[in-house]
Design an enzyme around this catalytic site. Structure first.
Site, PDB file in Angstrom:
ATOM      1  N   GLU A 243       7.834   3.166   8.662  1.00 35.66           N
ATOM      2  CA  GLU A 243       8.338   4.202   7.764  1.00 35.66           C
ATOM      3  C   GLU A 243       9.741   4.681   8.091  1.00 35.66           C
ATOM      4  O   GLU A 243      10.443   5.204   7.237  1.00 35.66           O
ATOM      5  CB  GLU A 243       7.354   5.385   7.764  1.00 35.66           C
ATOM      6  CG  GLU A 243       6.028   4.957   7.139  1.00 35.66           C
ATOM      7  CD  GLU A 243       4.879   5.914   7.417  1.00 35.66           C
ATOM      8  OE1 GLU A 243       4.651   6.790   6.587  1.00 35.66           O
ATOM      9  OE2 GLU A 243       4.210   5.755   8.457  1.00 35.66           O
TER      10      GLU A 243
ATOM     11  N   VAL B 272       7.346   0.908  13.186  1.00 39.57           N
ATOM     12  CA  VAL B 272       8.566   0.656  12.416  1.00 39.57           C
ATOM     13  C   VAL B 272       8.344   0.752  10.906  1.00 39.57           C
ATOM     14  O   VAL B 272       9.252   0.495  10.128  1.00 39.57           O
ATOM     15  CB  VAL B 272       9.141  -0.746  12.741  1.00 39.57           C
ATOM     16  CG1 VAL B 272       9.621  -0.799  14.177  1.00 39.57           C
ATOM     17  CG2 VAL B 272       8.123  -1.843  12.456  1.00 39.57           C
TER      18      VAL B 272
ATOM     19  N   GLY C  42       0.830  -1.198   0.000  1.00 41.53           N
ATOM     20  CA  GLY C  42       0.000   0.000   0.000  1.00 41.53           C
ATOM     21  C   GLY C  42       0.864   1.247   0.000  1.00 41.53           C
ATOM     22  O   GLY C  42       0.809   2.057  -0.912  1.00 41.53           O
TER      23      GLY C  42
END
Lengths: 351, 748, 165
Positions: free
Chosen positions: B713, B711, B245
């Site tokens: 990005e 965690v 996504g």
């Protein structure tokens, strides 16, 4: 995708008889089917060659040359022990191209017929004299940083993307074709055409002619001990060349007896440089010599757009490939074929 | 087949264990069903026609030819498109973007849908779309940052960004002993999840069923319902798996609305899968930026000022401005800090959030600029960062809820061997003669929490069902959230039935902002806790229970037993309580929360340090990242195996940002000339080696009840700068434009 | 012009009557044979998500016209695990967390099976990386993929030796 008729002839003769204007030969399909999907190519008829087993042979002829059937896959050819032994840079070039999957599908003839990666050729909504004669060339004022610096014309600045054809050019390969008026041979140097005013004419094939085989001369195997392909690209693998060079030296007593080299991705055809080769003959290999030869190879290069940097890159690629060839063909195919990131150390092959 | 591989299970907490993915077997056998894999009876296929100009009007579509093509059943154009209840130009919610659904003949960017063709087969619809052969009235296009006037962007909800200013910026400039004034550029990037946006839509009266990947199921239901004038609860959305996504699947898109509309018109299910090329336009992207950084240091190399100006593209018809300059807030202890943003309106699809929006682009520039300062000061880049370490949040002075960045620096540096780095550039060649360089960057990402709900139901047989509409786009929600839920109920994983990815479940919120595990996990934890307290109260009221009379206490659960908190001698097995009291199912519910006072008092962020080694052939412009070590402090790690994978993925996105990704526009046509995977490069396997991730322990009592930060990005941040700095160190060349290109190294 | 072909897919013979020569092997599998495990990522041979084995060799099914494949044997991800036992490559992918979203995974696994059969890479990580570079993973699980292929290669070699002994 535009609709088409599909036929699957059982013999070469049947295939040739089936040809008509607007028809395309279908080999591995990796390039043709893709371009049909974008709409860049719209053949009305596909003549699938998949049943022509006779075009899948690789054989050594009595004169020592190797004859490779048109439908031999890129993967099979690259792994062929005789090719690896006698023409190792052909394998290295093949293995530096595309992906494992595509190499299983793509054929020798298809590679020879590979179309340019110029974005404007691929985009049916752009002006492209090569795809649609007379429409103009959107690349001239467009995104052209990777396009030709040699042999281009006002009508077209596209490059030939093939890795395989670069060593073929250096090794004087011969293309065997069959057509309505019989069989003939075309020297690899004459096979691909520079654009001139007719960029739509990409090869010397006449309408209805079909590639049936490729021949590598026996004499060209004399370079096997010092032959490399070097490919500069934008990622470590699975990327088209932005400059490449196939370099081969026949060494005698520490001197270069004979040199062959050709450049890729700089022109609409593999760029064989006989004058530059001549500079190398009889000389002891060193960096300065290779630089002179590389300069000679790029003589006459001019930017066709925002790509003057490729001229210098071409020189450096040629000089480096010559140096790599001088260092000797590695015993084993590098893990990253044709890459500067492959370990350069290690024993050269004694072939 | 069970849903996990058999492996020995340690006693105690599920959280913290490196379980393999619970959806692993489904994914390796092809059994995992993504939206486009569905083919209900009577299915039609839809293909949209993308505009091939970037600005102007469609004057003609050859509808007749398209309709005549065998198998084509319907051609939808602005002329015959039935009305929609929702206004595509309205922004009914904070997360609404304006979309193109054939409302008129205007073309606002290349790739915009200008028609939709429906056919009995995909082949027919595809060719029908091509046969429309649009003609246009073309207007001059603007696709580069210099093509239109920049304007000061007023913060507008999700269109972002506000800047910030702390301290006396002019005084900071004046006080600097040394300074840099540098401009960095970053390219437009497109999310390009491997699964393109897809939908299979079918109608039953005014009820709509959607198979569609969604990072925000409930928001999607409401968003699509709005366009069709039906209540959100009439929309059933199934999104068990997303094929990636990265921020692009959280929003309503025009093509998907059109496919749903086509299904209603046809009275049959319709499938639409965007082609790869169509991913470059109507589904968002990371906007190009140009960032000017003016940084000053005093004689101790302490920052007197960080003055960060961002310029970013947005579309002509909607707002999303990459908040790049905000990346300079909150990281280094500068005496004065200023982040400002301006925007340029271009004839492009509206940008949107893409993995680490703002932070990725901003950190790329900031981390390079910090390196430039370190070089000016003649000190090691790590030392420079340590001298400017922020003990409290710069500007606000708020304490951090937790911050183990110092440990990230030291552990990362030790693992990498940073101490051996020569200060001067262009000092090291490897055995093949390649220049070798080392660079680093600080990683940083906020730790937000959103809203989510969950329910948990304990059954008399000792198993439990937990439910939330959480989305797994690869981050591992199916596994990590189940681990949290199992812990909250004191159950082993094999007693847990976990349902997610469906709109019939409680609202699991948004998988975005690196906050999904904290948020949906928080809701699951609360729901499980609710069940445990209920069961505890039942036991406490039962004279036969060892817990009798403990009703004023709190209860905790582990290994299928309820304990009185703080008194391990008083406990009873779930099954015994339920059997004796004849309890049927016990259902609890919970929602995610962060106490507002904690949120106000503390700065909350994940931190990290990334160290990169690159090898460069300077003559041929060839670059390769050969080692990448990232140390991250991100609160409590629920599943180290999955967290490390995500962090690595983020770091590889950093490689991609630094060396590969770039949408190239033809500035005459406004079309992207490399809108495919052959031209738009992302790293391949051979571009990745020597990757190591260290997760640094961090106990955070404030961020949320579970101590989770996130965690998803942070791995991108820090890495881009580290690579740019490593290339500088290898070659002596400072390239201020990402991605760094072959020709950049050849010049000069 | 209709084409009737016989295809063996995962060991099962299919008589396929194609009304349209444009149908690719990928779309045939996904839309007409209900084998949607094989994924479409780019439809142009640029990502590897659609990789299957054709006569035992890995290939991009998106670029193959189904009508040209008369008599071919196709293996897809659905046909890899026999009787419920995972193939060693599948197991190694789970153990090494060689995927995240899972969308490219069927193609990665089929490509790995093909690569191992080619014998080109052995357990040399650099050769595996090169050999797997035709399969993009946007989640970027490459580290795990390389480890998984390495581990599966070793396991399969060991199994083969034990079988031989």
């Amino acid at each position: 995708m535009k609709s088409f008729d599909l036929i699957r002839p059982a013999t070469v003769q049947e295939a040739i008889a089936a040809w008509e204007p607007g028809a395309s030969w279908l080999g591995g399909g990796t390039n043709l089917v893709d371009l049909m999907k974008t709409g860049a190519l719209e053949p009305g008829k596909l003549i699938d060659l998949g049943r022509l087993a006779v075009l899948r042979d690789v054989e050594t002829l009595p004169d020592g040359s190797m004859r490779i059937g048109a439908l031999v896959s890129n993967a099979d050819l690259a792994d062929n022990p005789e090719i690896l032994r006698r023409y190792p840079m052909v394998s290295e070039a093949l293995l530096s191209g595309a992906s494992g999957q595509l190499r299983n599908m793509a054929t020798v003839a298809g590679n020879l017929m590979q179309r340019t990666r110029c974005a404007y050729f691929q985009d049916p909504y752009a002006a492209c004299n090569r795809r649609a004669p007379g429409t103009g060339c959107d690349a001239r004022e467009g995104e052209n940083a990777n396009l030709a610096v040699l042999g281009w014309s006002d009508a077209c600045i596209a490059t030939n993307p093939s890795d395989f054809c670069v060593p073929l050019s250096a090794l004087d390969a011969v293309v065997e074709v069959a057509g309505p008026s019989g069989e003939r041979e075309i020297a690899i140097g004459d096979f691909h055409l520079l654009p001139g005013d007719t960029p739509e004419r990409e090869t010397a094939l006449q309408p209805g002619e079909l590639i049936v085989a490729l021949r590598l001369p026996a004499a060209s195997s004399g370079f096997a001990a010092n032959a490399r392909y070097l490919k500069v690209r934008e990622r470590t693998s699975f990327a088209f060349a932005i400059a490449s060079c196939a370099a081969a030296l026949r060494m005698e007593g520490g001197r270069i007896a004979e040199a062959r080299f050709a450049l890729g991705a700089l022109a609409a055809k593999p760029w064989r440089v006989s004058e530059a080769e001549a500079l190398l003959a009889g000389q002891a290999p060193d960096a300065a010599l290779f630089e002179r030869a590389a300069n000679a190879a790029l003589a006459g290069a001019t930017a066709s757009g925002d790509n003057a940097w490729k001229i210098e890159l071409g020189r450096r690629t040629a000089a480096r490939a010559l140096a790599m060839a001088a260092a000797g063909t590695p015993q084993r195919m590098p893990a990253l074929p044709a890459s500067v990131f492959a370990a350069q150390a290690g024993e050269p092959a004694h072939v | 087949m069970s849903d996990t591989l058999a492996r020995p299970m340690r006693f105690g907490s599920n959280s913290g264990q490196p379980l393999t993915r619970r959806d692993g077997i489904a994914k390796v056998t092809g059994a995992a069903t993504f939206a486009g894999d569905n083919s209900p009876e009577g299915l039609l296929h839809a293909v949209f026609v993308p505009a091939t100009i970037a600005r102007g009007h469609v004057t003609y579509l050859d509808v007749e030819s398209a309709e005549r093509h065998p198998g084509v059943t319907c051609v939808l154009t602005p002329q015959n498109r039935p009305p929609l209840q929702g206004d595509p130009s309205a922004k009914p919610t904070m997360f609404s973007f304006r979309i193109e659904v054939l409302q008129d003949d205007t073309v606002r960017y290349a790739g915009q849908p200008i028609a939709l063709v429906v056919g009995e087969t995909l082949e027919a619809a595809t060719e029908g779309a091509r046969l429309l052969s649009p003609r246009y009235e073309v207007e001059p296009v603007r696709t580069s940052l210099d093509d239109n006037e920049a304007f000061g962007f007023e913060p507008a909800g999700f269109g972002l960004p506000a800047g910030a200013e702390h301290g006396d910026v002019e005084a900071g400039h004046a006080a600097s002993a040394k300074s840099v004034d540098v401009t960095y550029e970053t390219a437009a990037q497109y999310h390009n999840a491997m699964e393109t946006h897809a939908v299979v839509a079918s109608w039953d009266g005014d009820r709509l069923t959607l198979d569609m990947p969604s990072q925000a199921l409930m928001m999607s239901c409401a968003g699509y319902a709005n366009f069709f004038g039906i209540p959100p609860e009439n929309v059933t959305l199934s999104s068990p798996y997303l094929g990636g996504g990265f921020g692009s699947k959280a929003f309503v898109t025009g093509p998907q609305v059109l496919a749903i509309l086509a299904a209603r018109m046809a009275g049959r299910p319709v499938k639409l899968m965007l082609t790869r090329q169509q991913m470059f336009g109507p589904v968002g992207h990371r906007g190009a930026t140009r960032q000017r950084l003016r940084l000053g240091i005093d004689e101790n190399a302490e920052l007197t000022v960080i003055d960060h100006e961002g310029l970013a593209e947005t579309s002509t018809f909607d707002d999303f401005v990459e908040p790049a300059a905000n990346a300079s807030q909150g990281l280094y202890a500068a005496r004065a800090l200023r982040s400002t943003h301006r925007a340029v309106r271009l004839d492009i699809g509206t940008p949107g959030p893409m993995r680490a929006p703002g932070e990725a682009s901003g950190s790329a520039a900031l981390e390079c600029a910090i390196d430039e300062l370190a070089e000016l000061a003649g000190i090691d880049p790590l030392e420079c960062r340590l001298r400017n370490y922020a003990e409290t949040e710069p500007g606000t002075g708020r304490p951090y809820s937790s911050k183990a960045l110092r440990e990230c620096y030291s552990q990362g540096a030790a693992r990498f061997g940073w101490a051996d780095r020569p200060l001067e550039p262009r000092q090291v060649r490897d055995e093949n003669g390649l220049l070798t360089g080392w660079g680093m960057g600080t990683a940083f990402f906020p730790a937000p929490m959103f809203a989510a709900e969950a329910t948990a139901t304990l059954r008399p047989d000792g198993t439990a069902l937990v439910e939330t509409s959480a989305a797994d786009m690869g981050q591992g929600a199916w596994t990590a959230l189940a681990q949290i839920a199992a812990d909250s109920l004191g159950l082993p994983m094999d007693k847990l039935e976990f349902r997610a990815g469906h709109s019939s479940l409680p609202d699991g919120g948004i998988a975005g902002g690196s906050g999904h595990t904290a948020t949906a996990g928080g809701a699951l934890h609360a729901a499980g806790t609710d069940v445990v307290q209920q069961l505890g109260q039942i036991a406490a009221a039962d004279p036969a229970s060892p817990l009798h009379g403990a009703g004023n206490g709190r209860f905790v659960a582990r290994e299928s037993r309820i304990y009185l908190e703080g008194d391990d001698t008083r406990s009873e097995a779930f099954a015994d309580i339920m059997a004796r009291t004849g309890s049927a199912e016990i259902t609890g519910s919970g929602s995610a929360s962060r106490p507002p006072e904690d949120a106000e008092r503390h700065a909350m962020s994940s931190h990290g340090a990334v160290f990169a080694e690159v090898k460069v052939d300077p003559e041929l412009g060839q670059m390769r990242v050969t080692r990448l070590v990232g140390a991250f402090a991100a609160g409590r790690i629920i599943n180290p195996r999955l967290a490390e994978s995500q962090l690595m993925g983020g770091m590889i996105w950093g490689i991609s940002f630094a060396l590969h990704e770039e949408a190239k526009f033809d500035h005459r046509s406004g079309r992207i000339v490399n809108a495919d995977f052959a031209g738009y490069h992302v790293p391949v396997n051979a571009d990745v080696q020597g990757l190591e991730v260290i997760t640094v322990h961090e106990d955070d009592p404030f961020v949320n009840a579970l101590g989770i930060k996130g965690v998803g990005e942070i791995g991108v941040t820090g890495t881009v700068g580290a690579i740019g700095n490593a290339i500088r160190h290898a070659t002596g060349r400072r390239i201020r434009r990402f991605p760094i290109r072959v020709e950049d190294l050849l010049a000069g | 012009m209709p084409h009737s072909i016989t295809l063996t897919v995962n060991g099962r013979a299919h008589e396929v009557h194609l009304d349209d020569p444009r149908v690719t092997l990928l779309d045939l599998l996904r839309e007409r044979l209900a084998l949607a495990g094989t994924k479409k990522g780019c439809d142009r041979g640029q990502c590897g998500a659609c990789t299957v084995l054709v006569n035992g060799r890995r290939a991009n099914s998106c670029l193959m016209l189904a009508a040209t494949l008369d008599g071919c044997e196709i293996t897809t991800i659905e046909g890899l695990s026999e009787g419920g036992d995972l193939h060693p490559v599948q197991t190694a992918f789970i153990e090494n967390d060689a995927f995240q979203c899972g969308y490219c995974t069927p193609g990665q696994i089929m490509s790995a099976v093909g690569l191992i059969a080619e014998g080109r890479a052995g357990d040399d990580p650099e050769r595996i990386r090169e050999g797997m570079s035709g399969n993009l993973c946007r989640c970027a699980a490459y580290h795990g993929i390389t480890l998984a292929v390495q581990e599966a290669t070793r396991r399969m070699a060991k199994d083969e030796m034990e079988d031989a002994a």
